[in-house]
Design an enzyme around this catalytic site. Structure first.
Site, PDB file in Angstrom:
ATOM      1  N   GLN A   1      66.312 -76.149-125.414  1.00 30.68           N
ATOM      2  CA  GLN A   1      67.086 -75.153-124.659  1.00 30.68           C
ATOM      3  C   GLN A   1      66.575 -73.735-124.888  1.00 30.68           C
ATOM      4  O   GLN A   1      67.205 -72.766-124.451  1.00 30.68           O
ATOM      5  CB  GLN A   1      68.571 -75.229-125.039  1.00 30.68           C
ATOM      6  CG  GLN A   1      69.231 -76.555-124.714  1.00 30.68           C
ATOM      7  CD  GLN A   1      69.313 -76.840-123.223  1.00 30.68           C
ATOM      8  OE1 GLN A   1      69.136 -75.957-122.385  1.00 30.68           O
ATOM      9  NE2 GLN A   1      69.581 -78.087-122.884  1.00 30.68           N
TER      10      GLN A   1
ATOM     11  N   ASP B   1      64.423 -78.039-132.658  1.00 29.57           N
ATOM     12  CA  ASP B   1      64.599 -78.560-131.309  1.00 29.57           C
ATOM     13  C   ASP B   1      64.651 -77.361-130.356  1.00 29.57           C
ATOM     14  O   ASP B   1      65.633 -76.619-130.338  1.00 29.57           O
ATOM     15  CB  ASP B   1      65.901 -79.378-131.254  1.00 29.57           C
ATOM     16  CG  ASP B   1      66.315 -79.734-129.830  1.00 29.57           C
ATOM     17  OD1 ASP B   1      65.605 -79.361-128.872  1.00 29.57           O
ATOM     18  OD2 ASP B   1      67.363 -80.390-129.682  1.00 29.57           O
TER      19      ASP B   1
ATOM     20  N   LYS C   1      63.024 -79.427-118.443  1.00 25.74           N
ATOM     21  CA  LYS C   1      64.038 -78.364-118.495  1.00 25.74           C
ATOM     22  C   LYS C   1      63.410 -76.994-118.236  1.00 25.74           C
ATOM     23  O   LYS C   1      64.105 -75.991-118.176  1.00 25.74           O
ATOM     24  CB  LYS C   1      64.730 -78.363-119.859  1.00 25.74           C
ATOM     25  CG  LYS C   1      65.588 -79.615-120.111  1.00 25.74           C
ATOM     26  CD  LYS C   1      66.333 -79.490-121.420  1.00 25.74           C
ATOM     27  CE  LYS C   1      66.846 -80.802-121.954  1.00 25.74           C
ATOM     28  NZ  LYS C   1      68.004 -81.339-121.229  1.00 25.74           N
TER      29      LYS C   1
ATOM     30  N   CYS D   1      76.090 -84.853-124.879  1.00 21.92           N
ATOM     31  CA  CYS D   1      75.297 -85.477-125.952  1.00 21.92           C
ATOM     32  C   CYS D   1      75.450 -84.713-127.259  1.00 21.92           C
ATOM     33  O   CYS D   1      74.495 -84.554-128.028  1.00 21.92           O
ATOM     34  CB  CYS D   1      73.818 -85.575-125.585  1.00 21.92           C
ATOM     35  SG  CYS D   1      73.519 -86.635-124.179  1.00 21.92           S
TER      36      CYS D   1
ATOM     37  N   HIS E   1      72.191 -81.726-130.584  1.00 21.85           N
ATOM     38  CA  HIS E   1      72.174 -82.717-129.518  1.00 21.85           C
ATOM     39  C   HIS E   1      71.908 -84.068-130.185  1.00 21.85           C
ATOM     40  O   HIS E   1      71.219 -84.122-131.203  1.00 21.85           O
ATOM     41  CB  HIS E   1      71.039 -82.350-128.562  1.00 21.85           C
ATOM     42  CG  HIS E   1      70.958 -83.153-127.299  1.00 21.85           C
ATOM     43  ND1 HIS E   1      70.485 -84.432-127.268  1.00 21.85           N
ATOM     44  CD2 HIS E   1      71.282 -82.839-126.021  1.00 21.85           C
ATOM     45  CE1 HIS E   1      70.512 -84.875-126.022  1.00 21.85           C
ATOM     46  NE2 HIS E   1      70.999 -83.930-125.242  1.00 21.85           N
TER      47      HIS E   1
END
Lengths: 405, 84
Positions: free
Chosen positions: A201, A198, A224, A364, A121
């Site tokens: 997600q 990261d 999220k 993104c 991302h």
């Protein structure tokens, strides 16, 4: 009853009717909806206990501090961090990456290498690009093979260049690919690199144990994972955070200050300058408790079943091209696809007319789009409250789009 | 966006693009609006003129799809003038 049917009543927004249809919200990877318990926790905090934290010697200030620090303990337990000192509250994943890029960046010089991947991302790419530009460091990227998986042989070769930092996503926000981050972190650390993962997600969808994963830093966002916007988490291994100069200065991150120098505060506050997002932290705790009650293993199972169902239904439509791993077991709760002859923005607008919310565009992740040779995709993504009916409605509507063309 | 100028007027224009339906329709209409006009006049055209011709209910998130083609056409014409 399925998890989606059970939890749906907890999310007030899902009672909305959009363009004459009950909403099928399939854009949870962009931002999830919030259960009433999260909304109420924030409201209760502002209605009953708000004051600034850590500095007020009065009842409300003490209550606010207790609530804020309790949220930290809840997050620590949820992600399996060994100590509360390892859990830093940020404003989101993007802030966590930037903070580490700046803090680590002070120690980098010309010729140093940073490794990212082609599926990052922008939030886990641009901060490193900026750092490389400022410090004369070199950015290298692990390629994506077959439109789905990282080229692990290339990763090993890049490690031979003794990179200083490896920044990689746990789960791709487009392909859904679940990367073998524990293995990548082990190899990268053995090669002398600091590793940032990261987890934006991943944490909302899978059981995540940061201590077991072994990365130096693991960052994610509250919004999220059923929590509010404006809060995120930077997990850092204690030894690494201890050795790192803070990225930003301000109130609360110091112990003692003279006019020309200062002594830093203890962890984790050393990395939390200024008034933190207190209410959002309280809301995040409510979100963590909600997810914990469901159980992340069950959440993952529920979403994997929906992903499998969605992949199968869309694969049956001739005009549809799917992206990412074909096996739902290797995938997070996102399904990216295109409909032949239909621009993703038009597809999303047509689905919206049927009350179906999906994301359209480059997500993104422009370098990944370039790698796939496309301008963008449609993307359906799932959460705890997603039902089989939502997915069936999507598949039927996409099928009808294909028929129209 | 490709343009042909004759005596300071836009004599012909065409576009190629990989775009959404709104941008494609807007490109078509922007050219239609601009054809035959002197270059200075094309520069005075705005998104509102295209919207009027488009006769569609455009949501705020799609306004840039409407605005893009006219901007490209005007940019192309400006580049042409600069080059001259």
């Amino acid at each position: 009853m399925s998890m989606g049917e059970l939890t749906r009543p907890d999310f007030p927004i899902l009672r909305r009717v959009v363009n004459g249809h009950p909403i099928a919200f399939l854009d949870s990877a962009a931002s999830s909806q919030k259960p009433a318990s999260v909304i109420e926790a924030i409201s209760r905090y502002y209605g009953q206990s708000h004051a600034n934290v850590h500095r007020s010697i009065h009842t409300l200030g003490e209550e606010a501090t207790e609530l804020y620090e309790a949220a930290r303990d809840a997050v620590r337990g949820f992600i399996g961090a060994r100590a509360r000192e390892e859990v830093v509250f940020t404003r989101g994943t993007t802030e966590g990456v930037n903070m580490i890029a700046q803090a680590v960046g002070r120690t980098l010089g010309p010729g140093d290498e940073i490794i990212v991947t082609e599926m990052e991302h922008h939030s886990n790419l641009i901060p490193w690009q900026m750092l490389c530009r400022d410090r004369g460091a070199r950015l290298r990227a692990v390629p994506v093979l077959d439109g789905a998986h990282l080229d692990l042989a290339a990763f090993d070769r890049l490690l031979a260049g003794r990179p200083r930092v490896v920044a990689v996503t746990h789960v791709s926000n487009v392909l859904g690919t679940i990367n073998p981050v524990a293995e990548l972190a082990r190899k990268a650390r053995a090669a002398g690199a600091l590793v940032l993962v990261d987890g934006a997600q991943a944490v909302p969808h899978l059981p995540v144990d940061v201590a077991a994963l072994g990365a130096d830093f693991y960052v994610f966002s509250g919004h999220k994972m059923l929590g509010p916007t404006g809060i995120g988490v930077l997990y850092g291994r204690r030894e690494v955070l201890e050795a790192l100069e803070p990225a930003w200065g301000g109130g609360e991150m110091i112990k003692e200050v003279w006019i020309d120098h200062a002594q830093w505060n203890d962890l984790p506050w050393r990395f939390e300058p200024g008034t933190p997002p207190i209410a959002a932290a309280v809301g995040l705790q409510a979100a963590v408790e909600y997810l914990d009650k469901l159980g992340m293993t069950r959440v993952a199972g529920h979403e994997q079943a929906l992903t499998a169902m969605c992949l199968e239904a869309l694969r049956a439509i001739p005009a549809v091209t799917l992206y990412g791993p074909e096996n739902p077991e290797l995938k997070g709760a996102v399904v990216a696809f295109n409909v032949q002859g239909l621009h993703p923005h038009d597809g999303a607008a047509l689905l919206d007319q049927r009350g179906i919310a999906v994301r359209a565009g480059h997500h993104c992740a422009q370098p990944l789009m370039k790698r796939l040779g496309i301008a963008g995709t449609l993307r359906a993504s799932f959460s705890v409250y997603t039902t089989a009916e939502d997915v069936e409605r999507l598949a039927a509507a996409v099928g009808a789009l294909g028929d129209d063309l | 966006m490709e343009c042909r100028l004759v005596d300071g007027r836009l004599a012909d224009a065409r576009f190629t693009g990989d775009s959404c339906a709104i941008a494609a329709a807007s490109a078509d209409l922007s050219i239609e609006l601009a054809l035959g006009r002197p270059v200075e006049e094309v520069h005075r055209l705005g998104t509102a003129d295209v919207l009027e011709r488009l006769e569609a209910d455009i949501r705020p998130s799609r306004m840039k799809c409407v605005a893009l083609p006219l901007g490209v056409l005007q940019g192309a014409l400006a580049g042409k003038e600069v080059a001259r």
